[in-house]
Scaffold this active site. Structure first.
Site, mmCIF file in Angstrom:
data_model
loop_
_atom_site.group_PDB
_atom_site.id
_atom_site.type_symbol
_atom_site.label_atom_id
_atom_site.label_comp_id
_atom_site.label_asym_id
_atom_site.label_seq_id
_atom_site.Cartn_x
_atom_site.Cartn_y
_atom_site.Cartn_z
ATOM 1 N N LYS B 113 0.821 -1.262 -0.029
ATOM 2 C CA LYS B 113 0.043 0.155 0.183
ATOM 3 C C LYS B 113 1.033 1.149 0.064
ATOM 4 O O LYS B 113 1.681 1.615 0.963
ATOM 5 C CB LYS B 113 -0.886 -0.156 1.257
ATOM 6 C CG LYS B 113 -1.599 1.251 1.362
ATOM 7 C CD LYS B 113 -2.402 1.320 2.729
ATOM 8 C CE LYS B 113 -2.840 2.632 3.036
ATOM 9 N NZ LYS B 113 -3.647 2.877 4.251
ATOM 10 N N GLY B 174 -8.145 8.614 10.479
ATOM 11 C CA GLY B 174 -8.405 8.602 12.034
ATOM 12 C C GLY B 174 -9.569 9.406 12.354
ATOM 13 O O GLY B 174 -9.785 9.381 13.638
#
Lengths: 341, 277
Positions: B113, B174
């Site tokens: 990733k 987040g």
């Protein structure tokens, strides 16, 4: 609760004696810390390489007027210290010296960094301020982070306590984080010495300094430290006392104003306070630290005066146990030492 | 993990078998990808994997402890899991490339990733550098899953560069804020032929379900699960919500209407002479 970033607002939080205010700040700080850092805690340890210093800072046990035994570790001694620390599992190392350009020149630091590469994945320096090209050379050699505290942002107070050596130059010190950032440093740690100046004023200035660095050097990972000034032997300087309540509020304010910024807590704070503050904003703590030169391996480190006395003497294993009991995952490695280009 | 949650994970996986999710030549039955940061301990990561049936987990290479053998995250991952190392900490393409190569050399496989972040405050990905890194690594044989701000031009460039998926954020990483850039993701889903995985900001199963209902191919979640009161319970809820969202998408739901649909048609008389008067 989020106070405004103003002198009055910070001052009113610090002066508020209500336990409810402290608790509200702590709850907010804890929620932000869990959101952005989860239940992890990064660990690091310091290695003091030398206590030679050419500056005269009235509050410091290493200053050039102190009649202390001056020691500078040889490369073999540095290797021994590093081997000892790395055996505890520590991967992030902070190499410290007094501020002596002559006794601990960049070549000496480079040797120490080269040695550290063999033992640690993260290398930071807390040494005398340097020029950008010097930082660049150290960065390319494998240094990821620079720690430099302004101590106090109040110019007048700064001049009163920094009486000799290069550290007398307020502006040179103030520009240091920027020079380190320009050199490509991955992380920069800022701080004030609590008790030296007016706390609200210094906090506000520190926060403004950090805001300006964030805008100009957004890639850098910043962290904050709040060492508390302690009385040193033979010095008349009477520091303002920052009690545990004020100290806790300061950590919480830093977290609330800067949700993603790292907050460091060293072993100069006592275990009980450290164990509680990991919930309220702290993200990095030192463990198993020795703050005298050669403290991990030299025969009789007690004969030396450390820069400050450690209050948390627990070993790395003890800290790990404490973190796990409190549902924290200790983080040793924060970076892979790929070549810095 | 209890028997009940095992059964749920099985249900999730079985449902996937009729609607496979292909990434880099691999057929996946679970469309829930999970991050491994922020957990209070590593056993909890393993419990979440079991409870949710996720088959791909992403681990920050910088957080893998190569020298300490005690408490290494990799030891907690089931052997059949696909490890997606990520380049967290990379500030530019060159650093991301170096990290990916290091991961491969260390034996962590070729799924990567790409995470290039040049902004420590908002953690927004640097799209341009991400394209550069993808191009280099795809040529070297990596299966590249790039994390991006949703931008059609960038997504097209990533397809050209050989990316296996595009992974747009739903909102700030987040933040648990869900699909704040829904319209831009919708455009990627409409125009990009490789899988679109919504990667960041998904804070609740309903938000994940919403992403899947609009046609996203998968969802990657970390913070919401890691910081939940019961991470394994929430991981399972995410997997089920993602499955429900996928099934809803495939079932072509009628969608909301701004006004009531007349049950007595108004123009039927034009087409049907037998309509009364």
């Amino acid at each position: 609760m989020k106070p405004l970033l103003s002198y009055e607002s910070i001052q009113s939080v610090l002066k508020d004696t209500s336990p409810g205010t402290t608790e509200a700040l702590a709850q907010e700080a804890a929620a932000l810390t869990r959101q952005y850092f989860g239940r992890t805690m990064s660990l690091y340890a310091p290695i003091y390489l030398s206590n030679h210093c050419s500056s005269f800072c009235t509050y410091c046990g290493f200053n050039n007027r102190q009649k202390i035994k001056r020691i500078k570790l040889s490369l073999t001694e540095i290797q021994n210290e590093m081997r000892q620390v790395s055996q505890t599992g520590i991967e992030n190392i902070l190499l410290l010296t007094g501020e002596s350009y002559a006794m601990t020149p960049i070549s000496y630091l480079q040797d120490a960094v080269e040695a550290a590469r063999g033992h640690f994945t993260g290398i930071s320096l807390e040494v005398h301020p340097m020029e950008t090209d010097e930082y660049r050379a150290l960065y390319r050699q494998g240094v990821d982070g620079i720690t430099v505290y302004q101590e106090t942002y109040n110019r007048k107070r700064y001049q009163e306590v920094h009486l000799g050596g290069k550290k007398k130059n307020y502006d040179y010190r103030l520009g240091t984080p920027e020079r380190a950032a320009r050199a490509g440093m991955r992380s920069i740690s800022l701080g004030i010495l609590l008790g030296l100046g007016d706390t609200a004023e210094d906090l506000l200035a520190l926060f403004q300094h950090l805001r300006s660095l964030e805008k100009n050097y957004p890639a850098v990972e910043y962290s904050l430290s709040f060492p508390r000034l302690r009385q040193i032997k033979g010095q008349g300087l009477a520091p303002q006392t920052i009690d545990d309540i004020a100290f806790t509020k300061i950590i919480c304010l830093a977290r609330i104003f800067f949700p993603r910024v790292g907050i460091n807590l060293s072993t100069r704070e006592p275990p009980r306070l450290r164990d509680h503050l990991i919930e309220c904003g702290v993200t990095r703590m030192s463990a198993g630290s020795k703050t005298s030169v050669g403290g991990y391996t030299l025969a009789d480190p007690s004969a030396q005066d450390p820069q400050f006395d450690i209050q948390d003497n627990r070993s790395v294993d003890d800290i790990l146990k404490m973190l796990k009991q409190r549902d924290f995952d200790p983080v040793f490695t924060d970076w892979r030492p790929i070549p810095n280009i | 993990m209890n028997i009940k949650s095992e059964r749920l994970a099985d249900t999730v996986n079985r449902a996937g078998q009729t609607d496979p999710f292909m990434v880099g030549g691999k057929v996946l039955s679970s469309r829930f990808l999970m991050g491994t940061g922020k957990f209070k301990n590593k056993a909890e990561v393993r419990d979440c994997i079991r409870a949710s049936g996720t088959q791909v987990v992403t681990v920050a290479l910088r957080r893998i402890d190569l020298t300490r053998h005690e408490d290494n995250i990799l030891e907690y991952l089931p052997p059949d899991i696909t490890l997606l190392t990520n380049t967290s900490g990379a500030r530019n393409a060159a650093e991301a490339v170096r990290l990916a190569r290091l991961a491969r050399e260390a034996g962590y496989g070729t799924w990567v990733k790409i995470e290039v972040i040049n902004d420590s405050k908002y953690l927004l990905p640097d799209n341009a550098e991400t394209v550069k890194a993808t191009e280099i690594l795809a040529k070297e044989g990596f299966t590249v899953l790039p994390y991006i701000l949703p931008d059609l031009n960038i997504a097209r460039a990533l397809v050209q560069a050989g990316a296996a998926t595009v992974m747009p954020l739903g909102s700030l990483i987040g933040s648990n804020q869900g699909l704040r850039v829904k319209d831009l993701i919708q455009i990627l889903i409409a125009e990009i032929d490789i899988p679109v995985v919504v990667d960041a900001g998904i804070g609740s199963p309903s938000q994940a379900c919403e992403a899947m209902e609009m046609g996203a191919d998968a969802v990657l979640v970390n913070t919401a699960v890691a910081t939940a009161g019961n991470p394994a319970g929430l991981a399972q809820a995410f997997a089920l919500a993602i499955q429900a969202g996928r099934q809803a998408y495939l079932s072509q739901p009628p969608g909301p209407r701004p006004f009531a649909k007349a049950s007595s048609p108004l123009t039927e008389f034009l087409y049907n002479e037998s309509t009364a008067s």
